[in-house]
Design a protein around this motif. Structure first.
Motif, PDB file in Angstrom:
ATOM      1  N   GLY A 191       1.760 -31.940  53.260  1.00  0.00           N
ATOM      2  CA  GLY A 191       1.495 -30.512  53.121  1.00  0.00           C
ATOM      3  C   GLY A 191       0.639 -30.050  54.281  1.00  0.00           C
ATOM      4  N   SER A 192      -0.567 -29.577  53.993  1.00  0.00           N
ATOM      5  CA  SER A 192      -1.489 -29.156  55.053  1.00  0.00           C
ATOM      6  C   SER A 192      -2.619 -30.148  55.251  1.00  0.00           C
ATOM      7  N   ASP A 193      -2.522 -31.310  54.613  1.00  0.00           N
ATOM      8  CA  ASP A 193      -3.559 -32.335  54.714  1.00  0.00           C
ATOM      9  C   ASP A 193      -3.072 -33.528  55.524  1.00  0.00           C
ATOM     10  N   VAL A 194      -4.011 -34.288  56.062  1.00  0.00           N
ATOM     11  CA  VAL A 194      -3.685 -35.393  56.960  1.00  0.00           C
ATOM     12  C   VAL A 194      -3.620 -36.709  56.177  1.00  0.00           C
ATOM     13  N   SER A 195      -2.434 -37.316  56.170  1.00  0.00           N
ATOM     14  CA  SER A 195      -2.281 -38.631  55.545  1.00  0.00           C
ATOM     15  C   SER A 195      -2.414 -39.754  56.568  1.00  0.00           C
ATOM     16  N   GLU A 196      -2.313 -39.403  57.861  1.00  0.00           N
ATOM     17  CA  GLU A 196      -2.448 -40.418  58.914  1.00  0.00           C
ATOM     18  C   GLU A 196      -2.792 -39.745  60.232  1.00  0.00           C
ATOM     19  N   TRP A 197      -3.708 -40.373  60.959  1.00  0.00           N
ATOM     20  CA  TRP A 197      -4.015 -39.973  62.339  1.00  0.00           C
ATOM     21  C   TRP A 197      -3.716 -41.194  63.191  1.00  0.00           C
ATOM     22  N   ARG A 198      -2.617 -41.130  63.920  1.00  0.00           N
ATOM     23  CA  ARG A 198      -2.134 -42.298  64.649  1.00  0.00           C
ATOM     24  C   ARG A 198      -2.905 -42.513  65.946  1.00  0.00           C
ATOM     25  N   ASP A 199      -3.166 -43.755  66.229  1.00  0.00           N
ATOM     26  CA  ASP A 199      -3.885 -44.174  67.424  1.00  0.00           C
ATOM     27  C   ASP A 199      -3.043 -43.890  68.661  1.00  0.00           C
ATOM     28  N   GLY A 200      -3.607 -43.136  69.609  1.00  0.00           N
ATOM     29  CA  GLY A 200      -2.900 -42.810  70.838  1.00  0.00           C
ATOM     30  C   GLY A 200      -3.001 -43.883  71.905  1.00  0.00           C
ATOM     31  N   LEU A 214      -9.371 -48.619  77.194  1.00  0.00           N
ATOM     32  CA  LEU A 214      -9.160 -47.761  76.025  1.00  0.00           C
ATOM     33  C   LEU A 214      -8.807 -48.622  74.821  1.00  0.00           C
ATOM     34  N   GLU A 215      -9.629 -48.525  73.767  1.00  0.00           N
ATOM     35  CA  GLU A 215      -9.441 -49.328  72.565  1.00  0.00           C
ATOM     36  C   GLU A 215      -8.725 -48.540  71.470  1.00  0.00           C
ATOM     37  N   ALA A 216      -9.109 -47.291  71.286  1.00  0.00           N
ATOM     38  CA  ALA A 216      -8.462 -46.438  70.293  1.00  0.00           C
ATOM     39  C   ALA A 216      -8.660 -44.984  70.709  1.00  0.00           C
ATOM     40  N   TRP A 217      -7.676 -44.158  70.341  1.00  0.00           N
ATOM     41  CA  TRP A 217      -7.716 -42.749  70.739  1.00  0.00           C
ATOM     42  C   TRP A 217      -7.100 -41.910  69.630  1.00  0.00           C
ATOM     43  N   TYR A 218      -7.942 -41.150  68.940  1.00  0.00           N
ATOM     44  CA  TYR A 218      -7.490 -40.228  67.911  1.00  0.00           C
ATOM     45  C   TYR A 218      -7.500 -38.849  68.550  1.00  0.00           C
ATOM     46  N   ARG A 219      -6.314 -38.455  68.961  1.00  0.00           N
ATOM     47  CA  ARG A 219      -6.137 -37.391  69.933  1.00  0.00           C
ATOM     48  C   ARG A 219      -5.964 -36.033  69.268  1.00  0.00           C
ATOM     49  N   ASN A 220      -6.608 -35.041  69.850  1.00  0.00           N
ATOM     50  CA  ASN A 220      -6.510 -33.679  69.372  1.00  0.00           C
ATOM     51  C   ASN A 220      -5.064 -33.193  69.373  1.00  0.00           C
ATOM     52  N   LYS A 221      -4.614 -32.688  68.239  1.00  0.00           N
ATOM     53  CA  LYS A 221      -3.270 -32.123  68.076  1.00  0.00           C
ATOM     54  C   LYS A 221      -2.165 -33.128  68.330  1.00  0.00           C
ATOM     55  N   SER A 222      -2.412 -34.383  68.115  1.00  0.00           N
ATOM     56  CA  SER A 222      -1.399 -35.408  68.377  1.00  0.00           C
ATOM     57  C   SER A 222      -1.544 -36.551  67.385  1.00  0.00           C
ATOM     58  N   SER A 233      -2.456 -48.122  72.866  1.00  0.00           N
ATOM     59  CA  SER A 233      -1.365 -49.061  72.581  1.00  0.00           C
ATOM     60  C   SER A 233      -1.751 -50.100  71.539  1.00  0.00           C
ATOM     61  N   ASN A 234      -2.918 -49.938  70.901  1.00  0.00           N
ATOM     62  CA  ASN A 234      -3.443 -50.990  70.029  1.00  0.00           C
ATOM     63  C   ASN A 234      -3.131 -50.814  68.543  1.00  0.00           C
ATOM     64  N   GLY A 235      -2.637 -49.646  68.163  1.00  0.00           N
ATOM     65  CA  GLY A 235      -2.159 -49.463  66.801  1.00  0.00           C
ATOM     66  C   GLY A 235      -3.202 -49.390  65.714  1.00  0.00           C
ATOM     67  N   PHE A 236      -4.409 -48.887  66.041  1.00  0.00           N
ATOM     68  CA  PHE A 236      -5.449 -48.736  65.014  1.00  0.00           C
ATOM     69  C   PHE A 236      -5.267 -47.402  64.283  1.00  0.00           C
ATOM     70  N   ASN A 237      -4.138 -47.239  63.628  1.00  0.00           N
ATOM     71  CA  ASN A 237      -3.850 -45.986  62.936  1.00  0.00           C
ATOM     72  C   ASN A 237      -4.786 -45.809  61.741  1.00  0.00           C
ATOM     73  N   MET A 238      -5.254 -44.583  61.526  1.00  0.00           N
ATOM     74  CA  MET A 238      -6.137 -44.259  60.411  1.00  0.00           C
ATOM     75  C   MET A 238      -5.333 -43.526  59.336  1.00  0.00           C
ATOM     76  N   LEU A 239      -5.350 -44.060  58.114  1.00  0.00           N
ATOM     77  CA  LEU A 239      -4.506 -43.546  57.049  1.00  0.00           C
ATOM     78  C   LEU A 239      -5.315 -43.217  55.796  1.00  0.00           C
ATOM     79  N   GLN A 240      -4.703 -42.397  54.936  1.00  0.00           N
ATOM     80  CA  GLN A 240      -5.255 -42.133  53.612  1.00  0.00           C
ATOM     81  C   GLN A 240      -4.102 -41.813  52.665  1.00  0.00           C
ATOM     82  N   SER A 241      -3.848 -42.718  51.727  1.00  0.00           N
ATOM     83  CA  SER A 241      -2.745 -42.543  50.784  1.00  0.00           C
ATOM     84  C   SER A 241      -3.137 -41.728  49.551  1.00  0.00           C
ATOM     85  N   THR A 242      -4.438 -41.616  49.278  1.00  0.00           N
ATOM     86  CA  THR A 242      -4.904 -40.841  48.126  1.00  0.00           C
ATOM     87  C   THR A 242      -4.986 -39.370  48.523  1.00  0.00           C
ATOM     88  N   ALA A 243      -4.148 -38.546  47.925  1.00  0.00           N
ATOM     89  CA  ALA A 243      -4.016 -37.155  48.357  1.00  0.00           C
ATOM     90  C   ALA A 243      -5.329 -36.393  48.288  1.00  0.00           C
TER      91      ALA A 243
END
Length: 229
Positions: A43-52, A29-37, A54-64
């Motif tokens: 607010g109601s928008d996603v600023s980060e989808w954390r990698d499930g 397992l290299e990266a896992w962007y997990r449903n509901k986790s 152990s490798n820490g490939f978190n996906m982020l967006q700082s621009t609202a």
């Protein structure tokens, strides 16, 4: 107390109806962007989808304005192409050999990149039209045609490459007859765009799983898991 940057459902074990298998059972397992986790909200928008994984490939967006919307009831992230919604990692996911890549998604438009790199021209997965998907890596690209149906639908999408570089696409658990060969390395750091902010994705994504291996058993498990979401 809940905050705007809350994480949701981190104790969720598996989708209802799925088998006991989990992506985290696989050493590849290299990266896992997990449903509901791993969801961090602005607010109601996603600023980060954390990698499930152990490798820490978190996906982020700082621009609202570029943050995808989140539906807490089903875990879907909605990407709007006109707003260039996307998420990016500061570190590349690199796939050099065999791999298995699974997505639960519902594209709403064609000519859009599902995953790719926003720092290199690699598209990796691009919905070209209603019947063709392009898979790209450092060696070039291939187009795979659906046996039937359309890419503009809710689907489980699994693409695998084996040790002989044979690339196979599975839609809703069914292997498509059009198989191709692709030999290069894949570098990924974005969900929803490629360099630079081109071909933004339009539609929903519920889960992404990435493995650095390929086997019939793994493919079956990924397909079954995604179908149960």
């Amino acid at each position: 107390m809940l905050s705007l940057s809350q994480k949701l459902s981190l104790n969720r074990i598996r989708p209802q109806g799925a088998s006991a298998w989990l992506p985290s059972d696989e050493t590849s397992l290299e990266a896992w962007y997990r449903n509901k986790s791993g969801i961090v909200l602005n607010g109601s928008d996603v600023s980060e989808w954390r990698d499930g994984s152990s490798n820490g490939f978190n996906m982020l967006q700082s621009t609202a304005t570029e943050q995808p919307a989140y539906n807490a009831s089903n875990g879907e992230l909605t990407f709007v192409a006109a707003d260039v919604n996307n998420l990016q990692s500061t570190t590349h996911i690199n796939l050099t050999g065999a791999y298995t890549f699974g997505i639960r998604m519902h594209p709403s438009a064609t000519g859009v990149v599902v995953v790719g790199s926003n720092t290199s021209p690699i598209e990796f997965i691009k919905i070209m039209n209603t019947s063709d998907v392009r898979i790209s890596d450092g060696s070039g690209n291939i187009d795979i045609t659906l046996d039937s149906g359309t890419f503009l639908s809710d689907m489980t999408f699994v693409v695998t490459r084996n040790a002989s570089n044979l690339t196979t696409l599975y839609i809703n658990g069914v292997a498509q007859s059009d198989t191709e060969t692709l030999t290069g390395s894949v570098d990924l750091d974005a969900i929803g765009v490629r360099r630079t902010d081109k071909n933004p994705y339009d539609g929903t994504i519920s889960e992404i799983q990435i493995f650095t291996s390929e086997s019939a058993a793994l493919t079956a498990n990924v397909n079954s898991y995604l179908a149960a979401l």
